[in-house]
Enzyme design. Structure first.
Site, PDB file in Angstrom:
ATOM      1  N   PRO A  46       0.835  -1.200   0.000  1.00  0.00           N
ATOM      2  CA  PRO A  46       0.000   0.000   0.000  1.00  0.00           C
ATOM      3  C   PRO A  46       0.875   1.258   0.000  1.00  0.00           C
ATOM      4  O   PRO A  46       1.880   1.316   0.720  1.00  0.00           O
ATOM      5  CB  PRO A  46      -0.792  -0.107   1.306  1.00  0.00           C
ATOM      6  N   ALA A  52       1.563   4.527   3.242  1.00  0.00           N
ATOM      7  CA  ALA A  52       0.933   3.881   4.395  1.00  0.00           C
ATOM      8  C   ALA A  52       1.950   3.483   5.458  1.00  0.00           C
ATOM      9  O   ALA A  52       1.618   2.800   6.413  1.00  0.00           O
ATOM     10  CB  ALA A  52       0.167   2.654   3.929  1.00  0.00           C
ATOM     11  N   GLY A  53       3.222   3.876   5.279  1.00  0.00           N
ATOM     12  CA  GLY A  53       4.228   3.571   6.291  1.00  0.00           C
ATOM     13  C   GLY A  53       4.940   2.253   6.078  1.00  0.00           C
ATOM     14  O   GLY A  53       5.692   1.796   6.943  1.00  0.00           O
ATOM     15  N   LEU A  54       4.726   1.630   4.914  1.00  0.00           N
ATOM     16  CA  LEU A  54       5.327   0.307   4.675  1.00  0.00           C
ATOM     17  C   LEU A  54       6.487   0.358   3.670  1.00  0.00           C
ATOM     18  O   LEU A  54       6.915  -0.677   3.153  1.00  0.00           O
ATOM     19  CB  LEU A  54       4.264  -0.699   4.219  1.00  0.00           C
ATOM     20  N   GLY A  55       6.979   1.557   3.399  1.00  0.00           N
ATOM     21  CA  GLY A  55       8.191   1.679   2.582  1.00  0.00           C
ATOM     22  C   GLY A  55       7.980   1.408   1.101  1.00  0.00           C
ATOM     23  O   GLY A  55       8.906   0.963   0.416  1.00  0.00           O
ATOM     24  N   SER A  56       6.770   1.716   0.581  1.00  0.00           N
ATOM     25  CA  SER A  56       6.520   1.413  -0.842  1.00  0.00           C
ATOM     26  C   SER A  56       7.473   2.177  -1.745  1.00  0.00           C
ATOM     27  O   SER A  56       7.976   1.626  -2.737  1.00  0.00           O
ATOM     28  CB  SER A  56       5.070   1.732  -1.213  1.00  0.00           C
ATOM     29  N   SER A  57       7.773   3.425  -1.420  1.00  0.00           N
ATOM     30  CA  SER A  57       8.630   4.200  -2.336  1.00  0.00           C
ATOM     31  C   SER A  57      10.058   3.667  -2.291  1.00  0.00           C
ATOM     32  O   SER A  57      10.705   3.503  -3.329  1.00  0.00           O
ATOM     33  CB  SER A  57       8.585   5.697  -2.015  1.00  0.00           C
ATOM     34  N   ALA A  58      10.550   3.373  -1.097  1.00  0.00           N
ATOM     35  CA  ALA A  58      11.918   2.830  -1.003  1.00  0.00           C
ATOM     36  C   ALA A  58      12.010   1.482  -1.714  1.00  0.00           C
ATOM     37  O   ALA A  58      12.965   1.201  -2.442  1.00  0.00           O
ATOM     38  CB  ALA A  58      12.322   2.676   0.466  1.00  0.00           C
ATOM     39  N   ASP A  77      14.382   3.400   5.572  1.00  0.00           N
ATOM     40  CA  ASP A  77      13.476   2.636   4.695  1.00  0.00           C
ATOM     41  C   ASP A  77      14.261   1.874   3.633  1.00  0.00           C
ATOM     42  O   ASP A  77      14.089   0.669   3.455  1.00  0.00           O
ATOM     43  CB  ASP A  77      12.501   3.587   3.973  1.00  0.00           C
TER      44      ASP A  77
HETATM   45  O1  PMV Z   1       6.067   6.216   6.237  1.00  0.00           O
HETATM   46  P1  PMV Z   1       7.332   5.788   5.623  1.00  0.00           P
HETATM   47  O2  PMV Z   1       7.327   4.405   5.119  1.00  0.00           O
HETATM   48  O3  PMV Z   1       7.786   6.758   4.553  1.00  0.00           O
HETATM   49  O4  PMV Z   1       8.448   5.809   6.790  1.00  0.00           O
HETATM   50  C1  PMV Z   1       9.142   6.981   7.125  1.00  0.00           C
HETATM   51  C2  PMV Z   1      10.059   6.782   8.308  1.00  0.00           C
HETATM   52  C3  PMV Z   1      10.441   8.109   8.990  1.00  0.00           C
HETATM   53  O5  PMV Z   1      11.255   7.804  10.117  1.00  0.00           O
HETATM   54  C4  PMV Z   1       9.214   8.859   9.475  1.00  0.00           C
HETATM   55  C5  PMV Z   1      11.216   9.024   8.040  1.00  0.00           C
HETATM   56  C6  PMV Z   1      12.644   8.606   7.774  1.00  0.00           C
HETATM   57  O6  PMV Z   1      13.176   9.021   6.743  1.00  0.00           O
HETATM   58  O7  PMV Z   1      13.250   7.891   8.589  1.00  0.00           O
END
Ligand code: PMV
Length: 341
Positions: free
Chosen positions: A120, A123-129, A171
């Site tokens: 997703p 959503a905090g799961l690193g999709s872009s990385a 990420d």
């Molecule tokens: O939400 P995500 O998957 O982009 O995670 C970001 C993690 C952060 O600590 C908020 C930012 C970072 O670059 O470390």
């Protein structure tokens, strides 16, 4: 899922390009998000949700990107995701491919990059990385080059900087190395050996965020509230180190306590969301050993540490009843992989 397409105008000189494919995992953060941008260590685990990339030669110059990614977050209540045109999401992917081409000194005819992502987005799961490291790896491989993980890590800052402004690098490190990592800064990334894999459920609130906006807000707040943030960073250092020890020793009770503590700190600095707090509370009442938001917050996903792998089914049902979308994830031990196709 919507199919997106972006074409680069860059001109180049033809040479040979072969086909290549790659795959990279997504990630969850078990401790230390946001504070890692300010210098605290974070702990991240690669998970078995993937992006897959195919690179093929094309006769015209430049890089074309096609992507099949879960974009449901752009609808209705998710307008605050910071993305007004879905094609904006493709620019960092194109940057990743172009930067890799420069790195492998390929002044050749163009290539087509096809991305399929089951993670997703926003959503905090690193999709872009995940998508960018998979692209970097596949583009280099299409030139017969296997880039080192360190080189992929460095190149991934180009699209990540474009997208997030001030990424820590945690990420992309998790997506590249796989497994579990302790990340302090780019020059201090260590893999952590687990006693046993934690039984984790990821739950998506369905409310999505712009990481760059949230990180920028926390950085500004940390400048205004220097003393408080010194305390928070010291606490998070202890939490992250405690999480590493708990994982090494297989101490789920300790790990869970630290996860709840970490969520409270993230709430204090204003990156949680009522729905995240609600799901964390639901998980606590349902007997979750630990729970917290994961990633940038402001919506996105939370994670729950369950008592056992089997208990994840019950926890998933509880979270679904509360309106979340649960994923029973396990650890990806491999990280990014590519091969000629
Ligand atoms: O939400 P995500 O998957 O982009 O995670 C970001 C993690 C952060 O600590 C908020 C930012 C970072 O670059 O470390």
């Amino acid at each position: 899922m919507p199919q997106l397409h972006l074409r680069s105008e860059e001109s180049s000189r033809p040479t040979d390009v072969s086909r290549a494919i790659s795959r990279a995992p997504g990630k969850i953060i078990l401790a230390g998000e946001h504070f890692v941008v300010l210098g605290a260590p974070a702990v991240a685990m690669a998970i078995n949700l993937y992006s897959e990339v195919k690179v093929t030669p094309k006769n015209s110059p430049g890089v074309d990107v096609d992507a099949d990614i879960p974009l449901r977050f752009l609808a209705g209540k998710n307008r605050n995701s910071g993305v007004s045109d879905p094609r904006q999401l493709l620019r960092p992917l194109q940057l990743a491919a172009e930067a890799t081409l420069k790195q492998v000194v390929a002044k050749d005819r163009g290539l087509r990059v096809n991305v399929e992502c089951e993670i997703p987005v926003a959503a905090g799961l690193g999709s872009s990385a995940s998508t960018t490291v998979a692209i970097i790896s596949a583009v280099a491989r299409s030139r017969g080059i296997e880039l080192s993980r360190k080189k992929i890590f460095k190149l991934a800052f180009i699209p990540e900087n474009f997208l997030h402004g001030k990424p820590s690098g945690v990420d992309q490190a998790a997506c590249i190395y796989g497994g579990l990592i302790r990340f302090n800064r780019p020059s201090n990334v260590r893999t952590v050996r687990l006693e046993k894999e934690p039984a984790i459920v990821v739950c998506d609130t369905g409310i999505h965020h712009a990481t760059g906006t949230l990180v920028g807000g926390v950085v500004r707040k940390s400048r205004r509230e220097k003393k408080d943030f010194r305390d928070y960073i010291a606490k998070v250092r202890d939490i992250s180190n405690g999480v590493v020890n708990a994982l090494r020793e297989g101490d789920d009770v300790e790990l869970g306590v630290l996860m709840y503590q970490n969520h409270d700190l993230l709430r204090k600095i204003g990156v949680s969301h009522p729905k995240l707090d609600h799901l964390v509370e639901v998980a606590r009442r349902a007997g979750g050993l630990g729970a917290k938001l994961t990633g940038a917050g402001g919506g996105g996903c939370m994670i729950v540490l369950c008592r056992s792998t089997r208990d994840r089914d019950r926890m998933s049902r509880v979270l679904r009843r509360e309106g979340g979308t649960p994923y029973k994830v396990s650890m990806d031990a491999t990280g990014v992989e590519s091969q000629s196709a």
